[in-house]
Motif scaffolding. Sequence first.
Motif, PDB file in Angstrom:
ATOM      1  N   UNK A  28       0.817  -1.190   0.047  1.00 43.76           N
ATOM      2  CA  UNK A  28      -0.053   0.036   0.013  1.00 43.76           C
ATOM      3  C   UNK A  28       0.980   1.409  -0.006  1.00 43.76           C
ATOM      4  N   UNK A  29       0.528   2.060  -1.040  1.00 41.79           N
ATOM      5  CA  UNK A  29       1.443   3.334  -1.056  1.00 41.79           C
ATOM      6  C   UNK A  29       0.731   4.509  -1.811  1.00 41.79           C
ATOM      7  N   UNK A  30       1.065   5.543  -1.856  1.00 42.98           N
ATOM      8  CA  UNK A  30       0.537   6.670  -2.484  1.00 42.98           C
ATOM      9  C   UNK A  30       1.204   6.791  -4.110  1.00 42.98           C
ATOM     10  N   UNK A  31       0.314   6.967  -4.998  1.00 38.24           N
ATOM     11  CA  UNK A  31       0.659   6.936  -6.460  1.00 38.24           C
ATOM     12  C   UNK A  31       1.343   8.382  -6.419  1.00 38.24           C
ATOM     13  N   UNK A  32       1.289   9.391  -5.878  1.00 37.81           N
ATOM     14  CA  UNK A  32       2.208  10.631  -5.856  1.00 37.81           C
ATOM     15  C   UNK A  32       2.038  10.827  -4.474  1.00 37.81           C
ATOM     16  N   UNK A  33       3.531  11.504  -4.262  1.00 35.88           N
ATOM     17  CA  UNK A  33       3.792  11.741  -2.757  1.00 35.88           C
ATOM     18  C   UNK A  33       3.452  13.087  -2.421  1.00 35.88           C
TER      19      UNK A  33
ATOM     20  N   UNK B  71      -7.989  15.405  -6.821  1.00 35.36           N
ATOM     21  CA  UNK B  71      -7.881  13.755  -6.788  1.00 35.36           C
ATOM     22  C   UNK B  71      -6.813  13.470  -6.719  1.00 35.36           C
ATOM     23  N   UNK B  72      -6.670  12.229  -5.794  1.00 32.15           N
ATOM     24  CA  UNK B  72      -5.183  11.520  -5.956  1.00 32.15           C
ATOM     25  C   UNK B  72      -5.679  10.059  -5.844  1.00 32.15           C
ATOM     26  N   UNK B  73      -4.874   9.200  -5.964  1.00 25.74           N
ATOM     27  CA  UNK B  73      -5.107   7.903  -5.853  1.00 25.74           C
ATOM     28  C   UNK B  73      -3.875   7.094  -4.890  1.00 25.74           C
TER      29      UNK B  73
ATOM     30  N   UNK C 248     -14.662  12.414  -1.210  1.00 28.74           N
ATOM     31  CA  UNK C 248     -14.502  10.728  -1.314  1.00 28.74           C
ATOM     32  C   UNK C 248     -13.210  10.100  -1.057  1.00 28.74           C
ATOM     33  N   UNK C 249     -13.672   8.989  -0.369  1.00 29.57           N
ATOM     34  CA  UNK C 249     -12.354   8.354   0.117  1.00 29.57           C
ATOM     35  C   UNK C 249     -12.679   6.876   0.348  1.00 29.57           C
ATOM     36  N   UNK C 250     -11.615   6.195  -0.099  1.00 34.28           N
ATOM     37  CA  UNK C 250     -11.595   4.661   0.381  1.00 34.28           C
ATOM     38  C   UNK C 250     -11.796   4.231   1.755  1.00 34.28           C
ATOM     39  N   UNK C 251     -11.586   5.238   2.897  1.00 30.76           N
ATOM     40  CA  UNK C 251     -11.578   5.195   4.018  1.00 30.76           C
ATOM     41  C   UNK C 251     -13.050   4.995   4.698  1.00 30.76           C
ATOM     42  N   UNK C 252     -13.827   5.556   4.028  1.00 26.18           N
ATOM     43  CA  UNK C 252     -15.146   5.730   4.073  1.00 26.18           C
ATOM     44  C   UNK C 252     -15.960   4.108   4.536  1.00 26.18           C
ATOM     45  N   UNK C 253     -15.344   3.191   3.727  1.00 24.75           N
ATOM     46  CA  UNK C 253     -15.795   1.891   3.653  1.00 24.75           C
ATOM     47  C   UNK C 253     -14.703   0.789   3.822  1.00 24.75           C
TER      48      UNK C 253
ATOM     49  N   UNK D 153      -5.337  -2.453  -7.017  1.00 24.54           N
ATOM     50  CA  UNK D 153      -6.374  -1.399  -6.951  1.00 24.54           C
ATOM     51  C   UNK D 153      -5.822  -0.356  -6.843  1.00 24.54           C
ATOM     52  N   UNK D 154      -6.437   0.785  -7.839  1.00 25.84           N
ATOM     53  CA  UNK D 154      -5.940   2.229  -7.268  1.00 25.84           C
ATOM     54  C   UNK D 154      -7.300   2.744  -6.629  1.00 25.84           C
ATOM     55  N   UNK D 155      -7.162   3.277  -5.529  1.00 27.63           N
ATOM     56  CA  UNK D 155      -8.020   3.738  -4.640  1.00 27.63           C
ATOM     57  C   UNK D 155      -7.940   5.062  -4.779  1.00 27.63           C
ATOM     58  N   UNK D 156      -9.060   5.972  -5.144  1.00 29.00           N
ATOM     59  CA  UNK D 156      -9.281   7.279  -5.236  1.00 29.00           C
ATOM     60  C   UNK D 156      -9.465   8.183  -3.881  1.00 29.00           C
ATOM     61  N   UNK D 157      -8.848   9.428  -3.703  1.00 27.06           N
ATOM     62  CA  UNK D 157      -9.390  10.262  -2.649  1.00 27.06           C
ATOM     63  C   UNK D 157      -9.594  11.578  -3.244  1.00 27.06           C
ATOM     64  N   UNK D 158     -10.737  12.289  -2.777  1.00 26.89           N
ATOM     65  CA  UNK D 158     -11.104  13.536  -3.787  1.00 26.89           C
ATOM     66  C   UNK D 158     -10.966  14.376  -2.349  1.00 26.89           C
ATOM     67  N   UNK D 159     -10.628  15.581  -2.424  1.00 22.07           N
ATOM     68  CA  UNK D 159     -10.525  16.550  -1.085  1.00 22.07           C
ATOM     69  C   UNK D 159     -10.389  17.891  -1.757  1.00 22.07           C
TER      70      UNK D 159
END
Length: 208
Positions: free
Chosen positions: A91-96, A107-109, A141-146, A156-162
């Motif tokens: 597990x890691x960020x696609x951009x730091x 948005x980032x993933x 939007x965040x993969x941490x919600x569920x 899988x690439x999991x998105x985060x919108x902020x």
Amino acid sequence: MSDAMPTPDPQANAAPKPKTFGIGKLVGISVVAFAFTFSLVPLYRIACEKVFGIRLENSAVAAPATAATPAERWVTVEFDATVNSRLPWSFRPNETRMRVRVGEQYETTYYAHNDSTSPVVGSATPSVAPARASGFFQKTECFCFTAQTLQAGETRDMPVRFIIDPSLPAEVNTVTLSYTFFKNDVLTSRLNAQAAPARTLPGVAAAP
């Protein structure tokens, strides 16, 4: 008997001074005092600007113009990732790092891969640093919600919108978003139980 006439008293024959003289004097003093007080305002303004370098004209209106408006303010957002030792994932960020403008959505993933040979359910816990910036980091939007389920070997690439709230304290120029993924034992056990093949008795064929 003396024929001498009595000497007239000059004060008795003097005409009384009009009362309007006293009123006029008071009015004149008031006018002079008002003019003196009014003149202090420009003198005070000139002293502040010329001697102390303090500009007073339209200070209430001009002050906000010296600060960066929301459309002009940029903040650096850093991304971090951690995996609990009991979760067999990469597990890691696609951009730091990302440069963002406050008040706008970005948005980032994050990259996730199940390194095990069976399905695993994970749950992510986010955190924001510094702590005083956490209330101004809004995730839409965040993969941490569920909880997230990855099959064996799945990637899988999991998105985060902020959005960074424009009210973020002015001294905060860098915000770090971190995620820690944990294994969800309850949901993983339930998932593996459902995925297990149906057991049949020896010599008895499974029902079609």
